[in-house]
Design an enzyme around this catalytic site. Structure first.
Site, PDB file in Angstrom:
ATOM      1  N   LYS A   1     -44.960  12.135 -32.358  1.00 17.39           N
ATOM      2  CA  LYS A   1     -43.711  12.581 -31.730  1.00 17.39           C
ATOM      3  C   LYS A   1     -42.981  11.450 -31.014  1.00 17.39           C
ATOM      4  O   LYS A   1     -41.759  11.400 -31.027  1.00 17.39           O
ATOM      5  CB  LYS A   1     -43.947  13.757 -30.802  1.00 17.39           C
TER       6      LYS A   1
ATOM      7  N   ARG B   1     -45.320  19.292 -19.812  1.00 13.29           N
ATOM      8  CA  ARG B   1     -46.594  19.582 -20.471  1.00 13.29           C
ATOM      9  C   ARG B   1     -47.169  20.913 -20.021  1.00 13.29           C
ATOM     10  O   ARG B   1     -48.099  21.421 -20.637  1.00 13.29           O
ATOM     11  CB  ARG B   1     -47.624  18.497 -20.129  1.00 13.29           C
TER      12      ARG B   1
ATOM     13  N   ARG C   1     -58.237   5.337 -35.939  1.00 16.82           N
ATOM     14  CA  ARG C   1     -57.425   4.308 -35.290  1.00 16.82           C
ATOM     15  C   ARG C   1     -58.329   3.253 -34.652  1.00 16.82           C
ATOM     16  O   ARG C   1     -59.326   3.580 -34.025  1.00 16.82           O
ATOM     17  CB  ARG C   1     -56.579   4.994 -34.216  1.00 16.82           C
TER      18      ARG C   1
ATOM     19  N   ARG D   1     -60.779   3.077 -29.213  1.00 19.69           N
ATOM     20  CA  ARG D   1     -60.534   3.413 -27.800  1.00 19.69           C
ATOM     21  C   ARG D   1     -61.334   4.674 -27.466  1.00 19.69           C
ATOM     22  O   ARG D   1     -61.461   5.565 -28.309  1.00 19.69           O
ATOM     23  CB  ARG D   1     -59.046   3.718 -27.564  1.00 19.69           C
TER      24      ARG D   1
ATOM     25  N   ARG E   1     -59.002  16.732 -26.052  1.00 17.74           N
ATOM     26  CA  ARG E   1     -57.575  16.538 -25.753  1.00 17.74           C
ATOM     27  C   ARG E   1     -56.731  17.606 -26.453  1.00 17.74           C
ATOM     28  O   ARG E   1     -55.754  18.104 -25.900  1.00 17.74           O
ATOM     29  CB  ARG E   1     -57.115  15.147 -26.196  1.00 17.74           C
TER      30      ARG E   1
END
Ligand code: ZN
Length: 215
Positions: free
Chosen positions: A16, A90, A129, A162, A173
């Site tokens: 996004k 949020r 990633r 990470r 998450r």
């Protein structure tokens, strides 16, 4: 008339932020990313930045009134330019506070965009990633010639996953995102409405679809 006051919502890894940046550039809107606003205000040591930094240093979430203060400052600097707000609200209390802030400024939200991506697709995107430990360049495992053994193409640094991109963290998450966001989406469905855009597939195609929806 094209939408000029837009909120973009999407799960972590939905792309996004990238889409908001691209769309803002094409339609001459300001991309208001709360992540960037926070980083800039801390770097520039503004009053709000100093406050935000105290919380961040203590490992705490930056409170809503500080975030709203940062957004209010941005709205004041916009002088009528349109915007895409990315990273806020949020939670439901944030959404309600934002509506109140906008009403005081005589502004209204034209459109709420939801970038929709399946959970499994997000898990696969984020867990593949890799980030350079030195220069922070971001890679995708599938594009690395030597897989996990690859070095950073820019600086030769070691590539790491990470902590945020480990599978269990990604799933946690996503769960937090769903819990916090569903009342926000419900709030907007009852007012401005929510426009859903599929965030899966070609990046240019997704940008084009968002722009089409906004016109
Ligand atoms: Zn590097």
């Amino acid at each position: 008339m094209a939408a000029r006051h837009v909120i973009i919502i999407g799960p972590p890894g939905s792309g996004k932020g990238t889409q908001a940046m691209r769309v803002a550039e094409r339609l001459d809107l300001r991309h208001l990313s709360t992540g960037d606003l926070l980083r800039e205000s801390v770097a520039e040591s503004t009053d709000l930045g100093k406050k935000a930094e105290e919380y961040m240093k203590a490992g705490l979430l930056v409170p809503d009134d500080v975030m709203l203060g940062l957004i209010r400052e941005q709205f004041e600097a916009l002088e009528g330019k349109g915007w895409i707000l990315d990273g806020f609200p949020r939670t439901l209390p944030q959404a309600e506070a934002l509506t109140e802030l906008l009403e005081k400024k005589g502004l209204a939200i034209d459109m709420v965009l939801l970038i929709d991506v399946e959970n499994e697709e997000i898990v696969s995107r984020l867990t593949s990633r890799r980030v350079c430990a030195d220069c922070k360049a971001v890679y995708n495992l599938s594009m690395l010639p030597d897989g996990e053994e690859s070095a950073c193409a820019k600086c030769g640094g070691k590539l790491i996953t990470r902590p945020d991109d480990r599978e269990e963290t990604v799933r946690r998450r996503l769960k937090v995102y769903e819990e916090q966001t569903s009342p926000v989406l419900e709030f907007y469905r009852r007012s401005v409405g929510v426009t859903e855009i599929s965030g899966t597939g070609d990046i240019d195609g997704i940008t084009a679809e968002i722009i089409r929806a906004m016109k």
